[in-house]
Design an enzyme around this catalytic site. Structure first.
Site, PDB file in Angstrom:
ATOM      1  N   PRO A  68      31.572  36.247  45.202  1.00  0.00           N
ATOM      2  CA  PRO A  68      30.820  37.526  44.644  1.00  0.00           C
ATOM      3  C   PRO A  68      29.338  38.017  44.349  1.00  0.00           C
ATOM      4  CG  PRO A  68      32.186  36.950  43.497  1.00  0.00           C
ATOM      5  CD  PRO A  68      32.319  35.665  44.544  1.00  0.00           C
ATOM      6  N   ASN A  69      28.923  38.462  44.752  1.00  0.00           N
ATOM      7  CA  ASN A  69      27.765  39.195  44.330  1.00  0.00           C
ATOM      8  C   ASN A  69      26.579  38.246  43.949  1.00  0.00           C
ATOM      9  OD1 ASN A  69      28.482  41.349  43.944  1.00  0.00           O
ATOM     10  ND2 ASN A  69      29.596  41.262  42.291  1.00  0.00           N
ATOM     11  N   ARG A 111      19.699  41.153  40.978  1.00  0.00           N
ATOM     12  CA  ARG A 111      20.237  41.104  39.936  1.00  0.00           C
ATOM     13  C   ARG A 111      20.302  41.169  38.813  1.00  0.00           C
ATOM     14  NH1 ARG A 111      25.953  37.986  39.910  1.00  0.00           N
ATOM     15  NH2 ARG A 111      27.575  39.003  39.087  1.00  0.00           N
ATOM     16  N   TYR A 142      19.781  36.381  34.912  1.00  0.00           N
ATOM     17  CA  TYR A 142      20.287  35.394  36.743  1.00  0.00           C
ATOM     18  C   TYR A 142      18.497  35.023  37.388  1.00  0.00           C
ATOM     19  CZ  TYR A 142      24.953  36.937  36.513  1.00  0.00           C
ATOM     20  OH  TYR A 142      26.353  37.177  35.610  1.00  0.00           O
ATOM     21  N   ASN A 195      30.241  27.804  42.357  1.00  0.00           N
ATOM     22  CA  ASN A 195      29.777  29.159  41.591  1.00  0.00           C
ATOM     23  C   ASN A 195      30.679  30.213  42.293  1.00  0.00           C
ATOM     24  OD1 ASN A 195      29.066  30.970  40.117  1.00  0.00           O
ATOM     25  ND2 ASN A 195      27.217  31.280  40.313  1.00  0.00           N
ATOM     26  N   ALA A 203      32.287  36.015  39.311  1.00  0.00           N
ATOM     27  CA  ALA A 203      33.693  36.646  38.375  1.00  0.00           C
ATOM     28  C   ALA A 203      35.127  35.833  38.922  1.00  0.00           C
ATOM     29  CB  ALA A 203      33.444  38.014  39.196  1.00  0.00           C
ATOM     30  N   HIS A 211      36.932  34.006  36.804  1.00  0.00           N
ATOM     31  CA  HIS A 211      37.679  33.713  35.703  1.00  0.00           C
ATOM     32  C   HIS A 211      39.012  34.858  36.373  1.00  0.00           C
ATOM     33  CE1 HIS A 211      33.755  33.343  33.819  1.00  0.00           C
ATOM     34  NE2 HIS A 211      33.173  34.816  34.531  1.00  0.00           N
ATOM     35  N   ASP A 220      43.621  27.016  42.529  1.00  0.00           N
ATOM     36  CA  ASP A 220      44.777  25.822  43.317  1.00  0.00           C
ATOM     37  C   ASP A 220      44.506  25.274  45.059  1.00  0.00           C
ATOM     38  OD1 ASP A 220      47.152  26.908  42.036  1.00  0.00           O
ATOM     39  OD2 ASP A 220      48.299  28.281  43.386  1.00  0.00           O
ATOM     40  N   GLU A 230      31.858  22.798  39.267  1.00  0.00           N
ATOM     41  CA  GLU A 230      31.779  24.303  38.973  1.00  0.00           C
ATOM     42  C   GLU A 230      30.800  24.690  38.681  1.00  0.00           C
ATOM     43  OE1 GLU A 230      34.618  26.573  36.423  1.00  0.00           O
ATOM     44  OE2 GLU A 230      33.248  27.360  35.842  1.00  0.00           O
ATOM     45  N   HIS A 261      27.204  27.024  37.055  1.00  0.00           N
ATOM     46  CA  HIS A 261      27.080  28.429  36.724  1.00  0.00           C
ATOM     47  C   HIS A 261      25.323  28.391  36.672  1.00  0.00           C
ATOM     48  CE1 HIS A 261      31.048  30.296  37.080  1.00  0.00           C
ATOM     49  NE2 HIS A 261      31.280  29.810  36.237  1.00  0.00           N
ATOM     50  N   LEU A 262      25.034  29.923  37.147  1.00  0.00           N
ATOM     51  CA  LEU A 262      23.264  30.051  36.837  1.00  0.00           C
ATOM     52  C   LEU A 262      23.105  30.534  35.407  1.00  0.00           C
ATOM     53  CD1 LEU A 262      22.965  31.847  39.888  1.00  0.00           C
ATOM     54  CD2 LEU A 262      21.137  30.359  39.178  1.00  0.00           C
ATOM     55  N   SER A 263      24.197  31.353  34.756  1.00  0.00           N
ATOM     56  CA  SER A 263      24.265  31.740  32.946  1.00  0.00           C
ATOM     57  C   SER A 263      24.916  30.741  32.752  1.00  0.00           C
ATOM     58  CB  SER A 263      23.751  33.441  32.884  1.00  0.00           C
ATOM     59  OG  SER A 263      25.653  33.388  33.741  1.00  0.00           O
ATOM     60  N   ARG A 278      27.411  34.547  26.704  1.00  0.00           N
ATOM     61  CA  ARG A 278      27.785  35.958  26.711  1.00  0.00           C
ATOM     62  C   ARG A 278      28.993  36.879  26.493  1.00  0.00           C
ATOM     63  NH1 ARG A 278      26.554  35.853  32.932  1.00  0.00           N
ATOM     64  NH2 ARG A 278      26.333  38.010  32.149  1.00  0.00           N
ATOM     65  N   ARG A 314      34.295  36.184  29.920  1.00  0.00           N
ATOM     66  CA  ARG A 314      33.618  35.071  30.876  1.00  0.00           C
ATOM     67  C   ARG A 314      33.666  33.733  30.096  1.00  0.00           C
ATOM     68  NH1 ARG A 314      30.041  38.024  34.240  1.00  0.00           N
ATOM     69  NH2 ARG A 314      29.833  39.842  32.852  1.00  0.00           N
TER      70      ARG A 314
HETATM   71  C1  DQA Z   1      28.004  33.544  37.115  1.00  0.00           C
HETATM   72  C2  DQA Z   1      28.989  33.796  36.099  1.00  0.00           C
HETATM   73  C3  DQA Z   1      29.942  34.837  35.779  1.00  0.00           C
HETATM   74  O1  DQA Z   1      30.591  35.713  34.898  1.00  0.00           O
HETATM   75  C4  DQA Z   1      30.234  36.212  37.157  1.00  0.00           C
HETATM   76  O2  DQA Z   1      30.472  36.958  37.040  1.00  0.00           O
HETATM   77  C5  DQA Z   1      28.039  35.154  37.604  1.00  0.00           C
HETATM   78  C6  DQA Z   1      27.816  35.002  38.143  1.00  0.00           C
HETATM   79  C7  DQA Z   1      26.937  32.637  36.929  1.00  0.00           C
HETATM   80  O3  DQA Z   1      26.450  31.607  37.912  1.00  0.00           O
HETATM   81  O4  DQA Z   1      26.127  32.942  35.967  1.00  0.00           O
HETATM   82  O5  DQA Z   1      28.777  37.117  39.336  1.00  0.00           O
HETATM   83  O6  DQA Z   1      29.050  33.489  38.144  1.00  0.00           O
END
Ligand code: DQA
Length: 149
Positions: A12-13, A20, A25, A75, A78, A81, A88, A99, A101-103, A108, A112
């Site tokens: 998501p997002n 964003r 990011y 990725n 959210a 978390h 599953d 897994e 993540h960009l950040s 943070r 997270r």
């Molecule tokens: C994220 C980190 C997550 O905590 C956050 O909710 C995201 C982006 C990242 O790529 O850094 O949506 O997955």
């Protein structure tokens, strides 16, 4: 090297990348990131399909439908978390997963730092912006070459 097929899943997002929170990011759009991932995959003679969804159920359906590939890079945004359901589903797929993540989720907010997904993955890569996906791809290829003979 075998021609592997991987799926890269964005949660998501992440469709909003570019606009964003660019200080966290980066300024690349999701399409630009996907192009870089595909370019790198091509240079390694691999095929990558990229998928984004804001919906937990759609992510689960996508993983279930694509169990016949060689590995998954995810990725989950959210959902990382919160989602026992995605965890599953990754386990039932039986696929090697990484897994991403960009950040750097560990530098943070405290909430997270916990991932439901990381314990069922080969590993977690975070903090390198779009390059986290490239590192993950390299790691997945290395893993398959080394362990799945
Ligand atoms: C994220 C980190 C997550 O905590 C956050 O909710 C995201 C982006 C990242 O790529 O850094 O949506 O997955």
């Amino acid at each position: 090297m075998k021609q592997y097929t991987f799926h890269v899943i964005h949660g998501p997002n992440l469709n909003l990348l570019g606009e964003r929170e660019p200080a966290i990011y980066g300024t690349l759009t999701l399409e630009e990131i996907n192009n870089r991932i595909c370019e790198f995959a091509k240079s390694k003679n691999c095929e990558v399909r990229c998928f984004q969804s804001n919906s937990e159920g759609e992510i689960i359906d996508y993983i279930q439908k694509n169990r016949n590939c060689d590995g998954i890079i995810i990725n989950a945004g959210a959902y990382t978390h919160t989602s026992i359901a995605i965890r599953d589903c990754l386990v039932s797929s039986g696929l090697p997963c990484i897994e991403v993540h960009l950040s750097n989720i560990h530098s943070r907010e405290r909430f997270r730092r916990h991932s439901y997904i990381a314990p069922v993955c080969i590993g977690q890569i975070c903090g390198f912006g779009y390059y986290s996906y490239i590192i993950a791809l390299q790691a997945l290829i290395h893993y398959l070459e080394k362990y799945s003979k």
